[in-house]
Structures are given as structure tokens and as C-alpha cells.
Design a protein around this motif. Sequence first.
Motif, mmCIF file in Angstrom:
data_model
loop_
_atom_site.group_PDB
_atom_site.id
_atom_site.type_symbol
_atom_site.label_atom_id
_atom_site.label_comp_id
_atom_site.label_asym_id
_atom_site.label_seq_id
_atom_site.Cartn_x
_atom_site.Cartn_y
_atom_site.Cartn_z
ATOM 1 N N UNK A 179 1.001 -1.338 0.074
ATOM 2 C CA UNK A 179 0.365 0.498 -0.238
ATOM 3 C C UNK A 179 1.102 1.518 0.130
ATOM 4 N N UNK A 180 0.360 2.779 -0.672
ATOM 5 C CA UNK A 180 1.061 3.468 -0.644
ATOM 6 C C UNK A 180 0.387 5.049 -1.104
ATOM 7 N N UNK A 181 0.710 5.773 -0.577
ATOM 8 C CA UNK A 181 0.371 7.194 -0.344
ATOM 9 C C UNK A 181 0.822 8.380 -0.771
ATOM 10 N N UNK A 182 0.854 9.028 -1.882
ATOM 11 C CA UNK A 182 2.035 9.882 -2.475
ATOM 12 C C UNK A 182 2.041 11.229 -2.202
ATOM 13 N N UNK A 183 3.073 11.880 -1.701
ATOM 14 C CA UNK A 183 3.084 13.984 -1.163
ATOM 15 C C UNK A 183 3.860 14.136 -2.413
ATOM 16 N N UNK A 184 3.902 15.552 -2.324
ATOM 17 C CA UNK A 184 4.194 15.907 -3.220
ATOM 18 C C UNK A 184 4.443 17.716 -2.600
ATOM 19 N N UNK A 185 6.097 17.494 -2.553
ATOM 20 C CA UNK A 185 7.233 18.455 -2.102
ATOM 21 C C UNK A 185 7.361 19.474 -3.436
#
Length: 299
Positions: free
Chosen positions: A157-163
Motif C-alpha cells: 500500500x502506498x500514498x503519495x506526497x508532493x514537495x
Amino acid sequence: MALRWQAKLSIAAILFICTEDTLSLGDRPMDTAERHSSASRSRQQLLDTTASQKSKLEPGFDLLQPTNVTALVGKTAYLTCRVHNLGDKTVSWVRHRDIHILTAGAYTYTSDQRFQALHKPNTGSNNEWSEWTLCIKWAQERDEGIYECQISTSPLKSHQYHLDVVVPTATILGGPELYVGAGSTINLTCAIHFSWEPPAFIFWYYNGAVMSYDSPRGGVSVITEKGNDVTTSWLLIQAAQPSDSGEYRCKPSNANMSSIRVHVLNGERPEAMQTGTAGPTLSSSCLLVSLIILYISYV
């Protein structure tokens, strides 16, 4: 004959007595020890059922957490992944552009010492939540991009974040060209954004040379207002003449340089001509200070 009849009576009596004893055993009330044993069994069954239900809960992400993170260049960036029902699984941070594992659990798997894993357990109700934060010290523009928070389930399971890493930026409002009429006031406004602290100084340049505010020309002044979010510097040039035409630049100590080209016109009024002001007007306090400076310069 009499003996057989007597034997039958004896057997019937024995069966009656055994049956009566058996019924008496089955119908008698439970004593304290038996009641305690029964209650313990019921309680244990309840605990086993609750544990079984909890074991069936799958790990997941808090989808209410913000996934777009903005950091200032040179400062620390924090990407926080909130997970529930983690159990015996592991949380990892992966950089998307090169599929590089940065952290796994509390351990860091990169030679770049700017990256660090921070763990905060039991942050929610019923001790079901935990936070896993990717810390990036002295953030650089190259750190921009997508990062994935992963849980070691099967399948993964993965969840994306944008920096987004922002750099202090200076902008002269109203550019790149400004047309003013001769005799009017040139008002150039330089705004500095995305600065974690106000600049130590701001230099103004005219045609590549640092401007002098006590030159024989006179009528030139600068007013600066420093703020936590935006710092603004105004360059005021009174009684503009064609000789004041040229390139003006604003250079803060902690940001890039911004430029604008000013055209002072005699009687011509092109469509692009403005009122001599580049950007918003001065605040009341700055206007008062500028009037005082102009009064002193003409006395």
C-alpha cells in the motif's frame, strides 16, 4: 418363584435409586467455584473474539492529511504520513523519481545525512494511529518532487506526497516596461516573497551601477517596509526627465535580482504609458515619510 420375584424387586429398586441420584446431580444448583469458572470461560471467549476482530483490521492511511507540502529553500521540510492499524507491518519512505528507499521504520537508508525518519506512536484515539515523518534538512530545489509513504502489506500500500521547495524571489511590479511622462514621479515597487527572514539590505541599480541617493540630481529616495511574509522596497524619483530612462534593478541580500526598463516621454502618450507608478501605491505611513523626505530635499 418367590426368589425370582424378589430379585426383580431388588433390580428395580437399584435402578430407581441410580436414576434418582442422576437426576439429583443434574438438577442441583452450581456452587461458587463452578460459577467463577464459567464466568472466566465467558470472559476469555469475549477477549478472544475481540482480539480476532482487531487482527482482521487492515492497515491504512489517514487520507485527510495534506499531501502538498511547501518548504523554503535552506529550511527543513517535513512530510508526515499518518497510519492506522499498522500491527507488525513497516512504514517506508521512497523517493519517486529514482525509486530510492530513504527510510524504513526508524532507520535511514541513504548516505545523504539530510534525510531522517521521525516516528510518533499512538497519536489517535484507542492507540490505533501512528505518524511516520520524513525529515529533509536544508531543503534544496532538487528535493522537489513526489515521495511515497508505503506500508509493507501484500500487496504493497502506498500514498503519495508532493514537495515544493520555494526560493526567495524579488519582483519589480509593473514590468518589464514602464512608460512615464516627463515631470512625473517614478515609483518603482520591489516585493520580496518566500523569504524566511527579511533581507539584511536591498540595493537599487540604475544602468548597472548602484544608485546614490545623495547625488547632485536630487529627488531620489528609497523606503523599505520589512515583514514576515513580504518585504517591500519603493524607489521614488521626483520630476522625471528623459535622462532618467534606462534599466532599474532591485537586488535583495537573500533573493534574486529583478529588473524593469523605464521610458520617460516628452509629450508622447503611447498606449502602454502609465501614470508613473509601477505596482501598488504606498501605504499611508510610507507616503508620509516620502513627503517628508521630498520636503527636506527641496528646502
